[in-house]
Design a protein around this motif. Structure first.
Motif, PDB file in Angstrom:
ATOM      1  N   ARG A 175       0.809  -1.223   0.000  1.00 33.92           N
ATOM      2  CA  ARG A 175       0.000   0.000   0.000  1.00 33.92           C
ATOM      3  C   ARG A 175       0.843   1.273   0.000  1.00 33.92           C
ATOM      4  N   VAL A 176       1.997   1.235   0.654  1.00 30.52           N
ATOM      5  CA  VAL A 176       2.815   2.436   0.816  1.00 30.52           C
ATOM      6  C   VAL A 176       3.794   2.637  -0.338  1.00 30.52           C
ATOM      7  N   LEU A 177       4.302   1.564  -0.907  1.00 29.73           N
ATOM      8  CA  LEU A 177       5.315   1.666  -1.961  1.00 29.73           C
ATOM      9  C   LEU A 177       4.866   2.502  -3.156  1.00 29.73           C
ATOM     10  N   PRO A 178       3.660   2.323  -3.694  1.00 28.10           N
ATOM     11  CA  PRO A 178       3.246   3.191  -4.809  1.00 28.10           C
ATOM     12  C   PRO A 178       3.196   4.673  -4.424  1.00 28.10           C
ATOM     13  N   LEU A 179       2.820   4.973  -3.186  1.00 29.12           N
ATOM     14  CA  LEU A 179       2.777   6.368  -2.749  1.00 29.12           C
ATOM     15  C   LEU A 179       4.172   6.975  -2.682  1.00 29.12           C
TER      16      LEU A 179
END
Length: 142
Positions: free
Chosen positions: A20-24
């Motif tokens: 969830r955090v990596l694309p952001l």
């Protein structure tokens, strides 16, 4: 060999958070690629379909009743019926179809009706006019 359940939970939590955090973190600019944007637009619809369609077919004790309810629900959604009407209609199809396709007990009715109601309520989200129009506009067919 002993297994530490807390280690498994920690790894699963870390992977879930990372997804969830990596694309952001990696994607900070607006995505300009038209193909990638259209692909990402339909991910929620595909995810919902992947979770819903198997349940529609396998929840009733007679899979043929689930398939028939799916077909009736798609036609009803295509014709513009509201979600409550589609849910009631599909529950009725499963309820009547279960006797035609397989003999069931009263216990099976209690198991089938809520799942058919849930599955039927998801159909208008998958098959509606605006989604079809978006698909047509992306492919260039109007």
């Amino acid at each position: 060999m002993t297994h530490n359940i807390y280690l498994y939970i920690l790894v699963a939590a870390a992977m879930s958070c990372l997804i969830r955090v990596l694309p952001l973190i990696l994607i900070r600019k607006k995505i300009k690629n038209r193909f990638l944007r259209s692909f990402l637009f339909y991910v929620p619809y595909v995810t919902l379909a992947v979770m819903t369609f198997p349940a529609i077919i396998t929840a009733p004790q007679a899979p043929l009743a689930g398939i028939l309810a799916l077909a009736v629900g798609i036609v009803a959604a295509w014709k513009g019926m509201n979600m409550i009407g589609i849910a009631v209609l599909c529950c009725g199809v499963v309820f009547c179809g279960r006797d035609s396709f397989k003999k069931s007990s009263a216990n099976a009715i209690r198991k089938v009706a809520p799942m058919a109601l849930f599955a039927a309520s998801q159909l208008p989200l998958l098959i509606n006019g605006s989604t079809v129009l978006r698909l047509c506009s992306l492919s260039g067919n109007r």
